[in-house]
Every structure is written in C-alpha cells, then in structure tokens.
Design a protein around this motif. Structure first.
Motif, PDB file in Angstrom:
ATOM      1  N   CYS A  75       2.712   1.369  -9.060  1.00 54.11           N
ATOM      2  CA  CYS A  75       2.417   0.590  -7.857  1.00 54.11           C
ATOM      3  C   CYS A  75       1.568  -0.611  -8.232  1.00 54.11           C
ATOM      4  CB  CYS A  75       1.686   1.458  -6.831  1.00 54.11           C
ATOM      5  SG  CYS A  75       1.489   0.618  -5.245  1.00 54.11           S
ATOM      6  N   LEU A  77      -0.752  -1.626  -6.276  1.00 51.55           N
ATOM      7  CA  LEU A  77      -2.050  -1.430  -5.621  1.00 51.55           C
ATOM      8  C   LEU A  77      -2.712  -0.133  -6.083  1.00 51.55           C
ATOM      9  CD1 LEU A  77      -1.148  -2.448  -1.948  1.00 51.55           C
ATOM     10  CD2 LEU A  77      -2.306  -3.840  -3.671  1.00 51.55           C
ATOM     11  N   THR A  78      -3.967   0.049  -5.711  1.00 55.49           N
ATOM     12  CA  THR A  78      -4.679   1.298  -6.033  1.00 55.49           C
ATOM     13  C   THR A  78      -5.441   1.752  -4.789  1.00 55.49           C
ATOM     14  OG1 THR A  78      -6.511  -0.069  -6.821  1.00 55.49           O
ATOM     15  CG2 THR A  78      -5.022   0.812  -8.510  1.00 55.49           C
ATOM     16  N   CYS A  79      -4.710   2.154  -3.754  1.00 59.96           N
ATOM     17  CA  CYS A  79      -5.354   2.493  -2.474  1.00 59.96           C
ATOM     18  C   CYS A  79      -6.286   3.697  -2.626  1.00 59.96           C
ATOM     19  CB  CYS A  79      -4.298   2.813  -1.428  1.00 59.96           C
ATOM     20  SG  CYS A  79      -3.121   1.488  -1.212  1.00 59.96           S
ATOM     21  N   CYS A  82      -4.724   7.313  -2.067  1.00 58.79           N
ATOM     22  CA  CYS A  82      -3.411   7.602  -2.663  1.00 58.79           C
ATOM     23  C   CYS A  82      -3.493   8.674  -3.742  1.00 58.79           C
ATOM     24  CB  CYS A  82      -2.804   6.330  -3.238  1.00 58.79           C
ATOM     25  SG  CYS A  82      -1.195   6.638  -3.980  1.00 58.79           S
ATOM     26  N   ILE A  85      -0.639   7.874  -7.454  1.00 61.41           N
ATOM     27  CA  ILE A  85      -0.952   7.111  -8.669  1.00 61.41           C
ATOM     28  C   ILE A  85      -1.973   7.861  -9.520  1.00 61.41           C
ATOM     29  CG2 ILE A  85      -0.337   4.836  -7.760  1.00 61.41           C
ATOM     30  CD1 ILE A  85      -3.319   4.416  -7.135  1.00 61.41           C
ATOM     31  N   GLY A 117       6.965   6.458  -3.133  1.00 61.07           N
ATOM     32  CA  GLY A 117       6.560   6.314  -4.536  1.00 61.07           C
ATOM     33  C   GLY A 117       5.089   6.604  -4.682  1.00 61.07           C
ATOM     34  N   GLY A 118       4.443   5.735  -5.430  1.00 63.30           N
ATOM     35  CA  GLY A 118       4.670   4.401  -5.940  1.00 63.30           C
ATOM     36  C   GLY A 118       5.200   3.376  -4.918  1.00 63.30           C
ATOM     37  N   ASN A 145       4.417  -1.098   0.609  1.00 59.37           N
ATOM     38  CA  ASN A 145       3.183  -1.783   1.021  1.00 59.37           C
ATOM     39  C   ASN A 145       3.490  -3.200   1.501  1.00 59.37           C
ATOM     40  OD1 ASN A 145       3.230  -3.495  -1.352  1.00 59.37           O
ATOM     41  ND2 ASN A 145       2.320  -1.807  -2.504  1.00 59.37           N
ATOM     42  N   HIS A 167       3.455  -0.025   5.307  1.00 60.09           N
ATOM     43  CA  HIS A 167       2.187   0.683   5.423  1.00 60.09           C
ATOM     44  C   HIS A 167       1.076  -0.277   5.881  1.00 60.09           C
ATOM     45  CE1 HIS A 167      -0.972   3.214   3.033  1.00 60.09           C
ATOM     46  NE2 HIS A 167      -1.147   3.268   4.325  1.00 60.09           N
TER      47      HIS A 167
HETATM   48  S1  SF4 Z   1      -0.657   4.400  -1.118  1.00 60.55           S
HETATM   49 FE1  SF4 Z   1       1.263   3.349  -1.575  1.00 60.55          FE
HETATM   50  S2  SF4 Z   1       0.658   1.204  -1.835  1.00 60.55           S
HETATM   51 FE2  SF4 Z   1      -1.207   2.404  -2.046  1.00 60.55          FE
HETATM   52  S3  SF4 Z   1      -1.435   2.813  -4.239  1.00 60.55           S
HETATM   53 FE3  SF4 Z   1      -0.352   4.547  -3.357  1.00 60.55          FE
HETATM   54  S4  SF4 Z   1       1.791   4.079  -3.625  1.00 60.55           S
HETATM   55 FE4  SF4 Z   1       0.653   2.162  -3.873  1.00 60.55          FE
END
Ligand code: SF4
Ligand code: SF4
Length: 370
Positions: A75, A77-79, A82, A85, A117-118, A145, A167
């Motif tokens: 991904c 991003l690094t939410c 989450c 990841i 995913g991802g 995202n 999202h």
């Molecule tokens: S929640 Fe979705 S957009 Fe955010 S890091 Fe995880 S996979 Fe990526």
C-alpha cells in the motif's frame, strides 16, 4: 438505485437457494489442523459449570456471500488502524497471480467480490482482474484509498455490477490524521469526482473509532452529496491482533452508544448497511458470527477463521469451510471475539435473516425497496 435493487434481489435468491440446499461438501466438520498457520492459543473456551453454548443456527448451512479478495498487501499509505500491512509485512512485496485470483473467485462462487488489500489499484493487472470477475457475472466492490483512481481509471469500463469503494474516515483533517498523510482526503475526493464524471458507480467506506464524532460523519455524507455518490458503508473498527494501538478501538458498549443516533443519519443518506446489522450495532438485536459468509483469500491462501483473526491459511476453500472449528469462534467462545461487531462476521448473519422474525423480514423488504 435500480442497480442496488437488482443486486439485493439477486442476493436474496442466492441466499434462499443456499439455505434450502446447502452444499454438503462445505458442511462436513473435518478434523481441524489449523491450516498451515500457527495454532490458536485461545481456541475454545470451555463452558462454565452449568452453562451450555447455544448451537449455532447456521452451522450446518455454511456458504459464502462476499469474497474478500486481497491480490496484494502493498500500500502507498500506513493507516493507524490497518492490520494488513503489519500482519503480512514479510510478504508485502508478493502478489497473487491473476489466474489464481480468478480461480479463488470460481472456487468459492460468492456472488459479491470485494477486492481489497493493500491498495488494489497498485496491482498491475487490476483492470484484467475486474474484467475477469465481471465476465463471471459477479458484483465487485473495489476497495481503495482513492489516490490512484484518476491514474488508473482508463483500465476500467463503467458497469452496473462494479463499484469503486473509497475509504474515508471523516472530513479532511480527521481523515488525513487517520491515514497519517496530508492531502489524501483531497486526492480521494478528486478520485470520486473523476470516477462519477466518467459514469462509474462510487461508494464510500467509513470505519468508526473511539474518537469518531458521528456529527462529522453526517457532515461527510452531506459534503459527498455534491458528487452524487451511490452509497455509504459504515462499520466499527475492531482490533486486529497485528495492531498494537488498542486505544482506538471500541468495546461493545462503546459501539452501542456510538450508533444509538445513527438511524437519523441513515434515513437522510444512502447508507448501505442492512437494518438488521444497524440494530445489532445499536444493541437492539443479537446476531451470531457467521464469518464463513465473508471468506478472505490472499497470498497465503484461504485465511481462517475471518478477515481479522488468522489462525491458519488453507489451500482450498473446502478446507477452510470444513477444517475451521467454527463453533470455537464468536463472542463467548473466543476472548479475541468478545467485542467484535465487524461487518465481516455479522453482516452475513443479518443478510441471512438470523433472528429476524416477520418484523425483521418486513424491514429488510422495505430497506430493499427504499
Ligand atoms: S487501511 Fe487501506 S489504505 Fe490504509 S494502509 Fe491499510 S491497506 Fe493501505
Ligand atoms: S466474532 Fe469477529 S473476530 Fe471473531 S471470528 Fe467472528 S468476525 Fe472474526
């Protein structure tokens, strides 16, 4: 709305058929071996003295409704919340080959595929994957995202069975804080605008955390009206074992409180959650977990028991269905499930009409027609 009705009506037919004639090969209870993953250290809480677990109403009628297909875990991003990841860090650069993704779609046969995913828009053959699933006449929610929609939109064709599911956890400041990067909200909204202008269907997907202000969610839905989005999905977040930050997730009581007033918002905007699931979130209805209704397939295979907990990965869908000790999961059976009200475990139960009664079924009908 016409498409939403066709989808709901199609799903109702699929559910009825499978409830009446469940496929016998998915109902066996084979000896659990935990797939090729680690054993569950929490598995099976023995009932306390004098207490008996209620038999699960659907345990002998298991079938999938929504396949969660994760072609990759990478991904951009690094939410904060989450799990993916973090849990799949060691395989984050790997991808499920296109043919294998389509085999998973065929193998489980769920009428709805949620590509997640991802970030699925980082999957090189995402256009071919989507076309292959549509050719199998399935509905698709492409969960993203939103940041690459504009860049990759040319690889898709509008189709009444395809939705981009973007999202958004709040308005600009809040959302950018959740995803830990400034500018994401604006790019996601631009993705929504461009996709809608090109004739695609677009939904949004919001996770509610302890800190979420429901007035801001209302503000978000109001703001999105200008783009004519086709629907909103909303669900409480729940702690993955891979996410350390327990502070952001809610207990059942917190969730009941948070969703108490949500009916008023749901009446004003095209919220897609079923009324049964909403009543469950408000604490007005009990539902058992039916995690097999939302199976997950990814680089390691069929993930069991659910989207959140990983006690094993299975090579085949049948192994997931028959070797997972389903009755050991759900609130009251496994401490990790205690506060879970996630859609992946309970929205299938709502769609299956468990504990619905006549009033519940009428509400579902009214919701479908609305
Ligand atoms: S929640 Fe979705 S957009 Fe955010 S890091 Fe995880 S996979 Fe990526
Ligand atoms: S209750 Fe939640 S965490 Fe537990 S098995 Fe069901 S979906 Fe997974």
């Amino acid at each position: 709305m016409k498409f939403h009705f066709a989808m709901t009506a199609g799903l109702a037919g699929y559910i009825l058929k499978n409830k009446m004639r469940p496929r016998p090969e998915w109902q066996r209870n084979a000896a659990a071996n935990g797939g090729n993953g680690s054993a569950n250290p929490f598995r099976i809480l023995p009932p306390k003295a004098g207490e008996k677990h209620q038999p699960h109403p659907m345990i002998g009628k298991r079938f999938p409704i929504v396949l969660m297909l994760e072609p990759l875990h990478a991904c951009n991003l690094t939410c904060t919340g989450c799990g993916r990841i973090r849990e799949y860090e060691s395989t984050i650069s790997e991808r499920v080959p296109l043919e294998e993704c389509l085999l998973a779609v065929d193998e489980c046969g769920a009428p709805v595929v949620s590509i997640c995913g991802g970030e699925p828009l980082m999957y090189p053959p995402i256009g071919d994957l989507t076309a292959g699933i549509l050719a199998r006449n399935r509905y698709i929610y492409l969960c993203t995202n939103g940041m690459y929609i504009k860049r990759r939109l040319g690889e898709f064709r509008p189709d009444k069975r395809l939705y981009f599911n973007v999202h958004l956890d709040g308005m600009e400041k809040t959302h950018d804080l959740c995803v830990e990067r400034e500018g994401v909200f604006r790019e996601a909204v631009e993705g929504i605008r461009v996709a809608k202008a090109a004739g695609f269907q677009v939904c949004t997907n919001t996770t509610v955390y302890k800190e979420t202000d429901m007035r801001e969610i209302e503000e978000l839905f109001e703001y999105l009206k200008q783009f004519n989005v086709d629907g909103h999905q909303i669900a409480p977040g729940y702690g993955y074992s891979a996410v350390d930050d327990r502070e952001i997730f809610m207990t059942r009581e917190d969730i009941h409180e948070k969703f108490k007033e949500f009916d008023r918002i749901a009446a004003k905007y095209p919220v897609r959650q079923t009324p049964m699931y909403m009543e469950f979130l408000r604490g007005e209805r009990e539902l058992p977990c039916t995690a097999w209704g939302n199976p997950t397939y990814n680089i390691k295979g069929w993930k069991g028991p659910c989207y959140l907990i990983t006690d094993g990965h299975y090579k085949t869908f049948e192994e997931l269905m028959t070797e997972t000790p389903w009755e050991s999961y759900g609130p009251g059976n496994d401490p990790r499930c205690e506060h879970c009200m996630m859609h992946c475990g309970f929205e299938p139960s709502a769609a299956l009409g468990i504990n619905a009664g006549l009033a519940g079924n009428l509400k579902m009908l009214a919701w479908t027609l609305r």
